[in-house]
Design a protein around this motif. Sequence first.
Motif, PDB file in Angstrom:
ATOM      1  N   GLY A 110       0.947  -1.096   0.059  1.00 37.51           N
ATOM      2  CA  GLY A 110      -0.017  -0.065   0.077  1.00 37.51           C
ATOM      3  C   GLY A 110       0.884   1.359  -0.156  1.00 37.51           C
ATOM      4  O   GLY A 110       0.816   2.007   1.055  1.00 37.51           O
ATOM      5  N   VAL A 111       1.548   1.359  -1.138  1.00 33.09           N
ATOM      6  CA  VAL A 111       2.418   2.664  -1.175  1.00 33.09           C
ATOM      7  C   VAL A 111       2.282   3.221  -2.504  1.00 33.09           C
ATOM      8  O   VAL A 111       1.782   2.354  -3.498  1.00 33.09           O
ATOM      9  N   ASP A 112       2.870   4.382  -2.712  1.00 35.90           N
ATOM     10  CA  ASP A 112       2.507   4.907  -4.141  1.00 35.90           C
ATOM     11  C   ASP A 112       4.239   5.338  -4.456  1.00 35.90           C
ATOM     12  O   ASP A 112       4.658   6.597  -4.083  1.00 35.90           O
ATOM     13  N   PRO A 113       4.818   4.641  -5.037  1.00 36.08           N
ATOM     14  CA  PRO A 113       6.103   4.625  -5.363  1.00 36.08           C
ATOM     15  C   PRO A 113       6.546   5.939  -6.349  1.00 36.08           C
ATOM     16  O   PRO A 113       7.638   6.243  -6.588  1.00 36.08           O
ATOM     17  N   ARG A 114       5.343   6.701  -6.681  1.00 38.21           N
ATOM     18  CA  ARG A 114       5.743   7.929  -7.370  1.00 38.21           C
ATOM     19  C   ARG A 114       6.310   8.947  -6.639  1.00 38.21           C
ATOM     20  O   ARG A 114       6.864   9.909  -6.747  1.00 38.21           O
ATOM     21  N   HIS A 115       6.034   8.898  -5.161  1.00 36.15           N
ATOM     22  CA  HIS A 115       6.682   9.927  -4.040  1.00 36.15           C
ATOM     23  C   HIS A 115       7.805   9.196  -3.650  1.00 36.15           C
ATOM     24  O   HIS A 115       7.789   7.909  -3.089  1.00 36.15           O
TER      25      HIS A 115
ATOM     26  N   VAL B 149       9.932   1.652  -1.571  1.00 37.62           N
ATOM     27  CA  VAL B 149      10.476   0.588  -0.895  1.00 37.62           C
ATOM     28  C   VAL B 149      11.762  -0.204  -1.462  1.00 37.62           C
ATOM     29  O   VAL B 149      11.353  -0.692  -2.663  1.00 37.62           O
ATOM     30  N   ARG B 150      12.617  -0.104  -1.153  1.00 38.62           N
ATOM     31  CA  ARG B 150      13.913  -0.619  -1.857  1.00 38.62           C
ATOM     32  C   ARG B 150      15.140  -1.012  -0.786  1.00 38.62           C
ATOM     33  O   ARG B 150      15.410  -0.453   0.221  1.00 38.62           O
TER      34      ARG B 150
ATOM     35  N   PRO C 250       7.371   2.683   4.809  1.00 41.11           N
ATOM     36  CA  PRO C 250       7.651   4.318   4.887  1.00 41.11           C
ATOM     37  C   PRO C 250       6.563   4.871   5.778  1.00 41.11           C
ATOM     38  O   PRO C 250       5.291   4.364   5.895  1.00 41.11           O
ATOM     39  N   ALA C 251       7.172   5.843   6.475  1.00 48.95           N
ATOM     40  CA  ALA C 251       6.042   6.421   7.472  1.00 48.95           C
ATOM     41  C   ALA C 251       4.809   7.242   6.734  1.00 48.95           C
ATOM     42  O   ALA C 251       3.981   7.418   7.178  1.00 48.95           O
TER      43      ALA C 251
ATOM     44  N   ALA D  31       3.206   5.934   4.095  1.00 50.50           N
ATOM     45  CA  ALA D  31       2.429   5.089   3.721  1.00 50.50           C
ATOM     46  C   ALA D  31       1.259   5.109   4.685  1.00 50.50           C
ATOM     47  O   ALA D  31       1.137   4.721   5.748  1.00 50.50           O
ATOM     48  N   LYS D  32      -0.012   5.056   4.113  1.00 49.26           N
ATOM     49  CA  LYS D  32      -1.251   4.975   4.660  1.00 49.26           C
ATOM     50  C   LYS D  32      -2.067   3.751   4.323  1.00 49.26           C
ATOM     51  O   LYS D  32      -1.978   2.955   3.338  1.00 49.26           O
ATOM     52  N   GLY D  33      -2.926   3.403   5.294  1.00 49.75           N
ATOM     53  CA  GLY D  33      -3.794   2.393   5.274  1.00 49.75           C
ATOM     54  C   GLY D  33      -2.964   0.982   5.406  1.00 49.75           C
ATOM     55  O   GLY D  33      -1.761   1.012   5.866  1.00 49.75           O
ATOM     56  N   ARG D  34      -3.392  -0.133   4.916  1.00 50.61           N
ATOM     57  CA  ARG D  34      -3.027  -1.447   5.106  1.00 50.61           C
ATOM     58  C   ARG D  34      -1.838  -1.593   4.129  1.00 50.61           C
ATOM     59  O   ARG D  34      -1.307  -1.331   2.932  1.00 50.61           O
ATOM     60  N   TYR D  35      -0.605  -2.103   4.664  1.00 51.31           N
ATOM     61  CA  TYR D  35       0.854  -2.025   4.172  1.00 51.31           C
ATOM     62  C   TYR D  35       1.055  -3.123   3.230  1.00 51.31           C
ATOM     63  O   TYR D  35       1.122  -2.970   1.933  1.00 51.31           O
ATOM     64  N   ILE D  36       0.639  -4.295   3.655  1.00 53.24           N
ATOM     65  CA  ILE D  36       0.680  -5.382   2.918  1.00 53.24           C
ATOM     66  C   ILE D  36      -0.745  -5.896   2.400  1.00 53.24           C
ATOM     67  O   ILE D  36      -1.552  -6.324   3.077  1.00 53.24           O
ATOM     68  N   GLN D  37      -0.974  -5.378   0.887  1.00 53.93           N
ATOM     69  CA  GLN D  37      -2.536  -5.618   0.728  1.00 53.93           C
ATOM     70  C   GLN D  37      -2.538  -6.901  -0.106  1.00 53.93           C
ATOM     71  O   GLN D  37      -3.749  -7.535  -0.114  1.00 53.93           O
TER      72      GLN D  37
END
Length: 235
Positions: A50-55, A60-61, A202-203, A205-211
């Motif tokens: 649940g991340v947006d890698p555009r930001h 996550v790397r 990432p701090a 990241a909102k909502g469920r992390y592993i979707q």
Amino acid sequence: MAKKHSKRYQQLLEKIEKGKIYSIDEAVKKVKELKSAKFDETVELALRLGVDPRHADQMVRGSVVLPHGTGKTVRVAVFAKGAKADEAKECGADIVGAEDLVEQIQNGNIDFDIAIATPDMMGLVGKIGRILGPKGLMPNPKTGTVTMDVCQAVKNAKAGQVNFRVDKKGNIHAGIGKASFSEEALKENLETFVAQINKLKPAAAKGRYIQHAALSLTMSPAVELNTQELMDIKG
């Protein structure tokens, strides 16, 4: 048009309980039962985060050394000069070079799986970034492959270090072993990998992390994993 699967694949699909969410223990046991190829298939873990890698603050790397390795023989190239080049050779690097290695790569000769570089070599390595980058071979400090401790980096790579990076849609794929591994070894590798993913949440990241999470073999359908069990894994 829907992809048409082979008869063998359909038979394997029948072994998976439709709609079931598997625990780690159940999933590892099940994928070993799905082995059907003549070669030793890779056990593959797929995660959707649940991340947006555009930001940049949601990228996550990283890398992690699996306790039982990947089962794959890894060829390591090191960009270094002088004493560091000697150190890399002594610690088991398959290819060591500088300008000569860059020239080989520019000529299309890429005979390695992981590239490591000392920081002073990155100006030179940058010249072949367009070649190494798309292949996932570009040395990077975040994966421990740009370092003065080339010996440890080579040992990690040989021991089964897995480098990972979330793609544009938030997915991460990694080989965590082979079908021939014991259930216990696969479970420990999976838990070690997921613990590192959780550690890097990432701090922002909102909502469920592993979707979503799934485990499969190279030639098999996937079994769905319990994401809550994965998120509860701590390093």
